[in-house]
Design a protein around this motif. Structure first.
Motif, mmCIF file in Angstrom:
data_model
loop_
_atom_site.group_PDB
_atom_site.id
_atom_site.type_symbol
_atom_site.label_atom_id
_atom_site.label_comp_id
_atom_site.label_asym_id
_atom_site.label_seq_id
_atom_site.Cartn_x
_atom_site.Cartn_y
_atom_site.Cartn_z
ATOM 1 N N THR A 177 0.835 -1.219 0.000
ATOM 2 C CA THR A 177 0.000 0.000 0.000
ATOM 3 C C THR A 177 0.862 1.258 0.000
ATOM 4 O O THR A 177 0.359 2.332 0.288
ATOM 5 N N LYS A 178 2.156 1.126 -0.266
ATOM 6 C CA LYS A 178 3.085 2.260 -0.170
ATOM 7 C C LYS A 178 3.037 2.887 1.224
ATOM 8 O O LYS A 178 3.141 4.102 1.360
ATOM 9 N N LEU A 179 2.817 2.055 2.215
ATOM 10 C CA LEU A 179 2.742 2.471 3.624
ATOM 11 C C LEU A 179 1.534 3.352 3.927
ATOM 12 O O LEU A 179 1.475 3.969 4.993
ATOM 13 N N GLU A 180 0.565 3.423 3.002
ATOM 14 C CA GLU A 180 -0.699 4.070 3.334
ATOM 15 C C GLU A 180 -1.533 3.017 4.088
ATOM 16 O O GLU A 180 -1.205 1.822 4.078
ATOM 17 N N ILE A 181 -2.600 3.471 4.720
ATOM 18 C CA ILE A 181 -3.414 2.554 5.518
ATOM 19 C C ILE A 181 -4.770 2.375 4.840
ATOM 20 O O ILE A 181 -5.519 3.331 4.679
ATOM 21 N N CYS A 182 -5.022 1.148 4.432
ATOM 22 C CA CYS A 182 -6.282 0.888 3.730
ATOM 23 C C CYS A 182 -7.269 0.271 4.717
ATOM 24 O O CYS A 182 -6.979 -0.752 5.334
ATOM 25 N N ILE A 183 -8.414 0.921 4.874
ATOM 26 C CA ILE A 183 -9.389 0.452 5.867
ATOM 27 C C ILE A 183 -10.669 -0.096 5.230
ATOM 28 O O ILE A 183 -11.541 -0.585 5.930
ATOM 29 N N ALA A 184 -10.786 0.036 3.914
ATOM 30 C CA ALA A 184 -12.038 -0.404 3.286
ATOM 31 C C ALA A 184 -11.778 -0.960 1.889
ATOM 32 O O ALA A 184 -10.870 -0.501 1.196
ATOM 33 N N HIS A 185 -12.525 -1.960 1.514
ATOM 34 C CA HIS A 185 -12.603 -2.338 0.102
ATOM 35 C C HIS A 185 -13.942 -2.987 -0.179
ATOM 36 O O HIS A 185 -14.673 -3.346 0.739
ATOM 37 N N LYS A 186 -14.255 -3.104 -1.448
ATOM 38 C CA LYS A 186 -15.540 -3.670 -1.830
ATOM 39 C C LYS A 186 -15.528 -5.193 -1.678
ATOM 40 O O LYS A 186 -14.464 -5.802 -1.600
ATOM 41 N N GLY A 187 -16.715 -5.759 -1.653
ATOM 42 C CA GLY A 187 -16.844 -7.211 -1.647
ATOM 43 C C GLY A 187 -17.207 -7.695 -3.042
ATOM 44 O O GLY A 187 -17.576 -6.900 -3.913
ATOM 45 N N ILE A 188 -17.095 -8.992 -3.254
ATOM 46 C CA ILE A 188 -17.402 -9.561 -4.570
ATOM 47 C C ILE A 188 -18.571 -10.532 -4.449
ATOM 48 O O ILE A 188 -18.508 -11.506 -3.699
ATOM 49 N N VAL A 189 -19.638 -10.236 -5.166
ATOM 50 C CA VAL A 189 -20.808 -11.124 -5.208
ATOM 51 C C VAL A 189 -21.064 -11.493 -6.658
ATOM 52 O O VAL A 189 -20.885 -10.659 -7.554
ATOM 53 N N ARG A 190 -21.463 -12.732 -6.903
ATOM 54 C CA ARG A 190 -21.789 -13.151 -8.270
ATOM 55 C C ARG A 190 -23.202 -13.700 -8.344
ATOM 56 O O ARG A 190 -23.620 -14.460 -7.473
ATOM 57 N N ALA A 191 -23.913 -13.291 -9.376
ATOM 58 C CA ALA A 191 -25.273 -13.784 -9.616
ATOM 59 C C ALA A 191 -25.267 -14.526 -10.945
ATOM 60 O O ALA A 191 -24.786 -14.001 -11.947
ATOM 61 N N THR A 192 -25.786 -15.755 -10.931
ATOM 62 C CA THR A 192 -25.912 -16.514 -12.183
ATOM 63 C C THR A 192 -27.391 -16.716 -12.498
ATOM 64 O O THR A 192 -28.143 -17.246 -11.677
ATOM 65 N N ILE A 193 -27.774 -16.244 -13.677
ATOM 66 C CA ILE A 193 -29.158 -16.377 -14.116
ATOM 67 C C ILE A 193 -29.183 -17.406 -15.234
ATOM 68 O O ILE A 193 -28.374 -17.332 -16.171
ATOM 69 N N ARG A 268 -19.153 -5.739 -7.647
ATOM 70 C CA ARG A 268 -18.247 -5.261 -6.600
ATOM 71 C C ARG A 268 -19.074 -4.351 -5.705
ATOM 72 O O ARG A 268 -19.452 -3.248 -6.125
ATOM 73 N N VAL A 269 -19.383 -4.865 -4.510
ATOM 74 C CA VAL A 269 -20.376 -4.169 -3.691
ATOM 75 C C VAL A 269 -19.759 -3.463 -2.486
ATOM 76 O O VAL A 269 -18.750 -3.904 -1.931
ATOM 77 N N LEU A 270 -20.396 -2.381 -2.096
ATOM 78 C CA LEU A 270 -19.952 -1.595 -0.944
ATOM 79 C C LEU A 270 -20.262 -2.325 0.360
ATOM 80 O O LEU A 270 -21.177 -3.151 0.397
ATOM 81 N N PRO A 271 -19.518 -1.980 1.418
ATOM 82 C CA PRO A 271 -19.900 -2.462 2.743
ATOM 83 C C PRO A 271 -21.370 -2.125 2.992
ATOM 84 O O PRO A 271 -21.819 -1.032 2.639
ATOM 85 N N GLY A 272 -22.102 -3.048 3.563
ATOM 86 C CA GLY A 272 -23.531 -2.813 3.816
ATOM 87 C C GLY A 272 -24.422 -3.467 2.767
ATOM 88 O O GLY A 272 -25.626 -3.598 2.957
ATOM 89 N N ILE A 273 -23.840 -3.864 1.651
ATOM 90 C CA ILE A 273 -24.607 -4.599 0.635
ATOM 91 C C ILE A 273 -24.015 -6.009 0.582
ATOM 92 O O ILE A 273 -22.797 -6.159 0.472
ATOM 93 N N ARG A 305 -17.251 -14.149 -3.359
ATOM 94 C CA ARG A 305 -15.813 -14.410 -3.331
ATOM 95 C C ARG A 305 -15.208 -13.842 -2.043
ATOM 96 O O ARG A 305 -14.464 -14.489 -1.360
ATOM 97 N N GLN A 306 -15.520 -12.604 -1.751
ATOM 98 C CA GLN A 306 -14.900 -11.960 -0.602
ATOM 99 C C GLN A 306 -15.859 -10.908 -0.051
ATOM 100 O O GLN A 306 -16.407 -10.118 -0.810
ATOM 101 N N PRO A 307 -16.060 -10.896 1.267
ATOM 102 C CA PRO A 307 -16.932 -9.851 1.823
ATOM 103 C C PRO A 307 -16.231 -8.492 1.792
ATOM 104 O O PRO A 307 -15.014 -8.435 1.658
ATOM 105 N N ASP A 343 -7.319 -10.497 2.271
ATOM 106 C CA ASP A 343 -7.729 -11.375 3.367
ATOM 107 C C ASP A 343 -8.247 -10.587 4.570
ATOM 108 O O ASP A 343 -8.832 -11.175 5.487
ATOM 109 N N ALA A 344 -8.027 -9.270 4.599
ATOM 110 C CA ALA A 344 -8.444 -8.470 5.766
ATOM 111 C C ALA A 344 -9.942 -8.591 6.002
ATOM 112 O O ALA A 344 -10.398 -8.615 7.144
ATOM 113 N N SER A 345 -10.722 -8.688 4.924
ATOM 114 C CA SER A 345 -12.168 -8.743 5.114
ATOM 115 C C SER A 345 -12.594 -10.077 5.723
ATOM 116 O O SER A 345 -13.601 -10.153 6.419
ATOM 117 N N ILE A 346 -11.816 -11.133 5.477
ATOM 118 C CA ILE A 346 -12.143 -12.442 6.065
ATOM 119 C C ILE A 346 -11.945 -12.377 7.583
ATOM 120 O O ILE A 346 -12.781 -12.837 8.356
#
Ligand SMILES: [Zn+2]
Length: 393
Positions: A177-193, A268-273, A305-307, A343-346
């Motif tokens: 992260t170039k020594l920046e602090i990452c506190i959030a990322h999106k989750g991955i959801v897949r829908a198959t129709i 790619r969903v936001l926290p809360g979805i 895939r990942q929350p 892996d942080a979200s896990i």
């Protein structure tokens, strides 16, 4: 001794050359999914590195030859327990234009597969444990190192820890992260129709129901309705949720009216979805088509895939890292959202508030020329040493 004095004492135990030698030794060992024993040698290397230095360590079997490395400097008391987590595996060296396992240093950069993603982070974390151990600082909570398998593929190592321990009060996940602090990322959801039609000879198409043309309706409806559903919410660090039509399959041969067509949408969903919400979006879309076309029939299945990750900026681990980065590199780090998942979200979803921080630039991860700036790795080792004393002491 005050906490500040303990910090000085621990910091004085970091030997720059030793940190870099550890990273070079780690880069020399291939550790990816195409090897028969995958990360095994890497796990054994770190286990023996800790063991030789008198740090408590165990190998945690995840499956077959694959093991996480768990090292620990024990605290005595009721202080906070901090986990430093990063991955033992790398991407295979498919596309590399440099020697992948020869960790040369040139113009201040160290080269090789895994140099930045994520062996620099493992070396910095391990060096922080060693500094705290050598300085013989009385910790009140445990400082734990977890080197995990499979992050690049299926996150089996961290998932195993989330289920079976070790537990911690908070964690830093090491990624560039170039020594920046990452506190959030999106989750991955897949829908198959899957649209269900009726097969017929293509010369008498009116006798069948064409699943591909029904899928055409689904795609139009998704493109019309889904953005409206996703638009409502936004996140200060991550923007809005997004979607992409990922894979489509349908039909057997041109002379048959297809009775099945399937489409997988990657969101790619936001926290809360999460899955239930996305499932509802798609159910509404499919029901609307059905109201207009009684012949329309479709099945929906969901996977993830990942929350998402969404740790509060006011959490003590964020504050401690901020102070430590400022002290070592002389600037306040940015608190950011990441465009990639980790892996942080896990861990966070297992009740361990987590953030992502590490040396190097993510654009060199998985790259033809992978590298990490040596100075940043040494800075990371010092930052993680200060942070450990701040949290555990
Ligand atoms: Zn990584």
């Amino acid at each position: 001794m005050s906490k500040e004095e303990f910090k000085r004492k621990a910091l004085s135990q970091i030997e720059d050359d030793e940190v870099i030698k550890l990273l070079q030794d780690a880069v020399r060992i291939p550790s990816h999914k195409d090897l028969p024993d995958q990360e095994k040698e890497m796990a054994e290397f770190f286990a023996s590195w800790f063991d030789k230095r008198g740090i408590e360590v165990e190998l945690q079997r995840v499956e077959g030859p694959r093991q996480n490395v768990i090292a620990r400097v024990r605290g005595e008391g009721d202080g906070s327990t901090l986990m430093y987590n990063s991955h033992l595996d790398t991407k295979p060296p498919y596309n590399m234009t440099i020697e992948p396992y020869d960790p040369v240093i040139k113009d201040g950069n160290l080269y090789g597969r895994g140099s930045v993603d994520a062996k620099a982070q493992l070396a910095a974390f391990a060096s922080a444990l060693l500094a705290v151990k050598r300085a013989n600082i009385p910790l009140r909570g445990d400082l734990i190192f977890t080197g995990v398998v499979g992050e690049e593929w299926d996150s089996k190592g961290t998932s195993y820890i989330a289920k079976n321990g070790p537990k911690a009060d908070m964690a830093v996940v090491g990624e560039p992260t170039k020594l920046e602090i990452c506190i959030a990322h999106k989750g991955i959801v897949r829908a198959t129709i899957t649209t269900i039609g009726k097969a017929a000879h293509s010369s008498v198409p009116h006798l069948g129901i064409n699943a591909i043309s029904k899928m055409g309706k689904v795609i139009r409806a998704i493109e019309e309705e889904l953005p409206k559903k996703l638009e409502g919410k936004s996140h200060p660090l991550l923007g809005k949720s997004t979607y992409s039509l990922g894979v489509i399959n349908g039909g057997v041969q041109p002379s048959i009216v297809p009775d099945k067509c399937s489409l997988t949408v990657d969101l790619r969903v936001l926290p809360g979805i999460w899955i239930e919400d996305v499932k509802e979006y798609f159910e509404e879309i499919l029901e609307k088509i059905k109201r207009e076309d009684p012949e329309f029939k479709a099945e929906l299945s969901m996977s993830s895939r990942q929350p998402p990750l969404d740790t509060s900026e006011s959490h003590p681990i964020v504050q401690a890292l901020k102070r430590s980065v400022n002290e070592i590199v002389g600037r306040m780090p940015k608190v950011t959202g990441a465009p990639f998942d980790t892996d942080a979200s896990i861990l966070a979803n297992a009740g361990i508030p987590s953030v992502v921080c590490g040396a190097g630039d993510v654009r060199y991860a998985h790259a033809a020329v992978e590298l990490v700036p040596v100075e940043e790795v040494i800075a990371a080792a010092k930052i993680f040493t200060l942070t450990a004393v701040e949290i555990c002491c």
